[in-house]
Design a protein around this motif. Structure first.
Motif, PDB file in Angstrom:
ATOM      1  N   SER A  37     101.192  12.255 127.529  1.00  0.00           N
ATOM      2  CA  SER A  37     101.521  10.982 128.136  1.00  0.00           C
ATOM      3  C   SER A  37     100.997  10.915 129.566  1.00  0.00           C
ATOM      4  CB  SER A  37     103.031  10.757 128.107  1.00  0.00           C
ATOM      5  OG  SER A  37     103.340   9.405 128.290  1.00  0.00           O
ATOM      6  N   CYS A  38     101.028   9.699 130.116  1.00  0.00           N
ATOM      7  CA  CYS A  38     100.405   9.430 131.409  1.00  0.00           C
ATOM      8  C   CYS A  38     101.389   8.679 132.296  1.00  0.00           C
ATOM      9  CB  CYS A  38      99.143   8.587 131.177  1.00  0.00           C
ATOM     10  SG  CYS A  38      98.200   8.177 132.654  1.00  0.00           S
ATOM     11  N   VAL A  39     101.582   9.164 133.509  1.00  0.00           N
ATOM     12  CA  VAL A  39     102.481   8.529 134.469  1.00  0.00           C
ATOM     13  C   VAL A  39     101.767   7.438 135.247  1.00  0.00           C
ATOM     14  CG1 VAL A  39     103.844   8.945 136.558  1.00  0.00           C
ATOM     15  CG2 VAL A  39     103.959  10.552 134.647  1.00  0.00           C
ATOM     16  N   SER A  40     100.493   7.664 135.535  1.00  0.00           N
ATOM     17  CA  SER A  40      99.699   6.723 136.315  1.00  0.00           C
ATOM     18  C   SER A  40      98.230   6.907 135.960  1.00  0.00           C
ATOM     19  CB  SER A  40      99.881   6.986 137.813  1.00  0.00           C
ATOM     20  OG  SER A  40      98.871   6.353 138.576  1.00  0.00           O
ATOM     21  N   PRO A  41      97.441   5.827 135.946  1.00  0.00           N
ATOM     22  CA  PRO A  41      96.009   6.007 135.693  1.00  0.00           C
ATOM     23  C   PRO A  41      95.338   6.905 136.721  1.00  0.00           C
ATOM     24  CG  PRO A  41      96.491   3.737 136.364  1.00  0.00           C
ATOM     25  CD  PRO A  41      97.805   4.398 136.081  1.00  0.00           C
ATOM     26  N   ASP A  42      95.970   7.089 137.880  1.00  0.00           N
ATOM     27  CA  ASP A  42      95.398   7.989 138.889  1.00  0.00           C
ATOM     28  C   ASP A  42      95.286   9.421 138.381  1.00  0.00           C
ATOM     29  OD1 ASP A  42      95.281   5.855 140.644  1.00  0.00           O
ATOM     30  OD2 ASP A  42      97.136   6.384 141.679  1.00  0.00           O
ATOM     31  N   GLU A  43      96.175   9.832 137.462  1.00  0.00           N
ATOM     32  CA  GLU A  43      96.164  11.203 136.969  1.00  0.00           C
ATOM     33  C   GLU A  43      95.305  11.369 135.721  1.00  0.00           C
ATOM     34  OE1 GLU A  43     100.120  12.501 135.868  1.00  0.00           O
ATOM     35  OE2 GLU A  43     100.171  11.207 134.115  1.00  0.00           O
ATOM     36  N   PHE A  44      94.696  10.303 135.243  1.00  0.00           N
ATOM     37  CA  PHE A  44      94.000  10.372 133.964  1.00  0.00           C
ATOM     38  C   PHE A  44      92.870  11.398 133.946  1.00  0.00           C
ATOM     39  CE2 PHE A  44      91.330   8.671 130.466  1.00  0.00           C
ATOM     40  CZ  PHE A  44      92.268   8.785 129.455  1.00  0.00           C
ATOM     41  N   PRO A  45      92.100  11.575 135.029  1.00  0.00           N
ATOM     42  CA  PRO A  45      91.077  12.637 134.996  1.00  0.00           C
ATOM     43  C   PRO A  45      91.655  14.027 134.729  1.00  0.00           C
ATOM     44  CG  PRO A  45      90.618  11.117 136.792  1.00  0.00           C
ATOM     45  CD  PRO A  45      91.973  10.748 136.252  1.00  0.00           C
ATOM     46  N   ALA A  49      90.609  16.498 131.565  1.00  0.00           N
ATOM     47  CA  ALA A  49      90.203  17.892 131.749  1.00  0.00           C
ATOM     48  C   ALA A  49      91.006  18.811 130.833  1.00  0.00           C
ATOM     49  CB  ALA A  49      90.385  18.301 133.209  1.00  0.00           C
ATOM     50  N   ILE A  50      92.289  18.515 130.656  1.00  0.00           N
ATOM     51  CA  ILE A  50      93.112  19.318 129.748  1.00  0.00           C
ATOM     52  C   ILE A  50      92.637  19.155 128.318  1.00  0.00           C
ATOM     53  CG2 ILE A  50      95.426  19.448 128.734  1.00  0.00           C
ATOM     54  CD1 ILE A  50      96.511  18.994 131.585  1.00  0.00           C
ATOM     55  N   ALA A  51      92.316  17.921 127.916  1.00  0.00           N
ATOM     56  CA  ALA A  51      91.818  17.691 126.553  1.00  0.00           C
ATOM     57  C   ALA A  51      90.459  18.346 126.348  1.00  0.00           C
ATOM     58  CB  ALA A  51      91.751  16.194 126.270  1.00  0.00           C
ATOM     59  N   ASP A  52      89.651  18.437 127.402  1.00  0.00           N
ATOM     60  CA  ASP A  52      88.382  19.168 127.307  1.00  0.00           C
ATOM     61  C   ASP A  52      88.636  20.647 127.007  1.00  0.00           C
ATOM     62  OD1 ASP A  52      86.921  16.883 127.903  1.00  0.00           O
ATOM     63  OD2 ASP A  52      86.691  17.383 130.034  1.00  0.00           O
ATOM     64  N   GLN A  53      89.693  21.168 127.603  1.00  0.00           N
ATOM     65  CA  GLN A  53      90.015  22.592 127.466  1.00  0.00           C
ATOM     66  C   GLN A  53      90.708  22.895 126.143  1.00  0.00           C
ATOM     67  OE1 GLN A  53      92.432  23.974 130.729  1.00  0.00           O
ATOM     68  NE2 GLN A  53      92.283  26.139 130.142  1.00  0.00           N
ATOM     69  N   PHE A  54      91.571  21.964 125.707  1.00  0.00           N
ATOM     70  CA  PHE A  54      92.385  22.174 124.507  1.00  0.00           C
ATOM     71  C   PHE A  54      92.170  20.999 123.551  1.00  0.00           C
ATOM     72  CE2 PHE A  54      95.319  23.978 127.929  1.00  0.00           C
ATOM     73  CZ  PHE A  54      94.784  25.258 127.843  1.00  0.00           C
ATOM     74  N   PRO A  55      91.338  21.132 122.561  1.00  0.00           N
ATOM     75  CA  PRO A  55      90.979  19.991 121.713  1.00  0.00           C
ATOM     76  C   PRO A  55      92.122  19.447 120.871  1.00  0.00           C
ATOM     77  CG  PRO A  55      90.009  22.037 120.881  1.00  0.00           C
ATOM     78  CD  PRO A  55      90.560  22.338 122.229  1.00  0.00           C
ATOM     79  N   GLU A  56      93.227  20.183 120.766  1.00  0.00           N
ATOM     80  CA  GLU A  56      94.369  19.657 120.012  1.00  0.00           C
ATOM     81  C   GLU A  56      95.161  18.619 120.801  1.00  0.00           C
ATOM     82  OE1 GLU A  56      95.826  23.759 121.592  1.00  0.00           O
ATOM     83  OE2 GLU A  56      93.946  22.767 121.073  1.00  0.00           O
ATOM     84  N   VAL A  57      94.774  18.363 122.053  1.00  0.00           N
ATOM     85  CA  VAL A  57      95.482  17.417 122.911  1.00  0.00           C
ATOM     86  C   VAL A  57      94.834  16.035 122.807  1.00  0.00           C
ATOM     87  CG1 VAL A  57      96.106  16.824 125.284  1.00  0.00           C
ATOM     88  CG2 VAL A  57      96.222  19.210 124.510  1.00  0.00           C
ATOM     89  N   SER A  58      95.643  15.048 122.436  1.00  0.00           N
ATOM     90  CA  SER A  58      95.244  13.641 122.482  1.00  0.00           C
ATOM     91  C   SER A  58      95.894  12.994 123.705  1.00  0.00           C
ATOM     92  CB  SER A  58      95.673  12.917 121.204  1.00  0.00           C
ATOM     93  OG  SER A  58      95.005  13.446 120.078  1.00  0.00           O
ATOM     94  N   LEU A  59      95.386  11.844 124.093  1.00  0.00           N
ATOM     95  CA  LEU A  59      95.750  11.265 125.379  1.00  0.00           C
ATOM     96  C   LEU A  59      96.373   9.881 125.247  1.00  0.00           C
ATOM     97  CD1 LEU A  59      92.508  12.159 127.366  1.00  0.00           C
ATOM     98  CD2 LEU A  59      94.596  13.535 127.120  1.00  0.00           C
ATOM     99  N   ALA A  60      97.188   9.554 126.234  1.00  0.00           N
ATOM    100  CA  ALA A  60      97.659   8.196 126.448  1.00  0.00           C
ATOM    101  C   ALA A  60      97.321   7.827 127.891  1.00  0.00           C
ATOM    102  CB  ALA A  60      99.161   8.092 126.218  1.00  0.00           C
ATOM    103  N   VAL A  61      97.324   6.518 128.176  1.00  0.00           N
ATOM    104  CA  VAL A  61      97.114   6.068 129.545  1.00  0.00           C
ATOM    105  C   VAL A  61      98.021   4.871 129.808  1.00  0.00           C
ATOM    106  CG1 VAL A  61      95.102   4.653 128.892  1.00  0.00           C
ATOM    107  CG2 VAL A  61      95.427   5.333 131.277  1.00  0.00           C
ATOM    108  N   GLY A  62      98.707   4.935 130.943  1.00  0.00           N
ATOM    109  CA  GLY A  62      99.628   3.863 131.274  1.00  0.00           C
ATOM    110  C   GLY A  62     100.231   4.086 132.643  1.00  0.00           C
ATOM    111  N   LEU A  63     101.226   3.253 132.972  1.00  0.00           N
ATOM    112  CA  LEU A  63     101.930   3.339 134.251  1.00  0.00           C
ATOM    113  C   LEU A  63     103.424   3.421 133.990  1.00  0.00           C
ATOM    114  CD1 LEU A  63     101.427   3.192 137.411  1.00  0.00           C
ATOM    115  CD2 LEU A  63     102.210   0.824 137.219  1.00  0.00           C
TER     116      LEU A  63
END
Length: 264
Positions: A37-45, A49-63
């Motif tokens: 999950s995502c707290v702020s789009p500011d942290e999305f990079p 980077a975590i998903a690049d390192q661990f391919p089992e991680v999917s992402l969300a983006v939001g505030l």
């Protein structure tokens, strides 16, 4: 047996020193997918980077409703535009969020509602589910979802009530709205009686488990830093409450996570 932790924050500083070891433990406990999950789009990079390192991680983006960007400046449409741009340009994004309402010690309820509505509309426009945070705000959360659904009845909002802590009546509201209900370590706390009752009746095809790490570690790890491996303890407790085998609960919640978030 496999599990999906449908809500993590492993980009937080709590994990900087030992994230590789944390990963080894979640894999050892059968956690094969995570939704970050995502707290702020500011942290999305950081999330990318975590998903690049661990391919089992999917992402969300939001505030998040308590993010400093919202608390100090109110809601600005350009934040919504940024969320939509990030979500549409990153194929690993499987949800919008976390968003929602948090009226616990809040003085910006109008701004939270505006931000929530915007992100719900973004989720609909991108055909993505939404990860909803709701604290001391069940009535308002329900009203907002009903309002947004009324704008396009043929496209009701899909999503999950994350880290759910509501009573049975509130739980039924969101089940009736088509939401998934995700239980965290709170469901393992002995005094969470209403939540225990809620966990018993959520339909098996709407049930999810999560850690919300690094927060709210479940029994028997309560008081420690939470981590994705501990979603096993959440699943064990929910299985006991529902009087089903752990392997059955794991299969149900894993299938549900794959369905809601279109995981591959």
């Amino acid at each position: 047996m496999q599990l999906v932790d449908t809500h993590v924050h492993i980009n937080f500083k709590d994990f900087q020193a030992d994230l590789n070891a944390v990963r080894d433990r979640w894999l050892s406990n059968g956690v094969t997918k995570l939704v970050h999950s995502c707290v702020s789009p500011d942290e999305f990079p950081q999330l990318q980077a975590i998903a690049d390192q661990f391919p089992e991680v999917s992402l969300a983006v939001g505030l998040h409703p308590l993010d400093k960007n919202l608390n100090t400046t109110g809601w600005h449409p350009e934040i919504g535009d940024r969320i939509k741009s990030l979500a549409s340009s990153e194929p690993r994004v499987v949800a919008i969020g976390e968003t929602g309402l948090d009226f616990f010690k809040s003085d910006n309820e109008a701004a939270q509602i505006e931000a929530f509505k915007s992100q719900l509309r973004t989720a609909r426009s991108l055909n993505l589910p939404v990860i909803i945070h709701s604290r001391e705000a069940s009535v308002a959360t329900r009203q907002v979802l009903q309002e947004i659904n009324a704008e396009a009845p043929q496209e009701p909002i899909r999503g999950v009530m994350h880290c759910w802590a509501g009573n049975p009546e509130e739980t039924q509201w969101f089940v009736d709205l088509g939401m998934y209900i995700s239980f965290s370590g709170v469901v393992t706390f002995k005094n969470a009686h209403d939540l225990h009752e809620s966990a018993k009746f959520v339909p098996s095809d709407r049930l999810l488990v999560e850690t919300d790490c690094p927060f709210l570690a479940p029994v028997p790890k309560r008081g420690k830093r939470n981590e994705p491996a501990y979603v096993l303890h959440v699943a064990e407790h929910v299985a006991k409450l529902r009087n089903v085998e752990l392997v059955t609960l794991a299969e149900q919640t894993t299938n549900n996570a794959f369905t809601l978030f279109s995981l591959a």
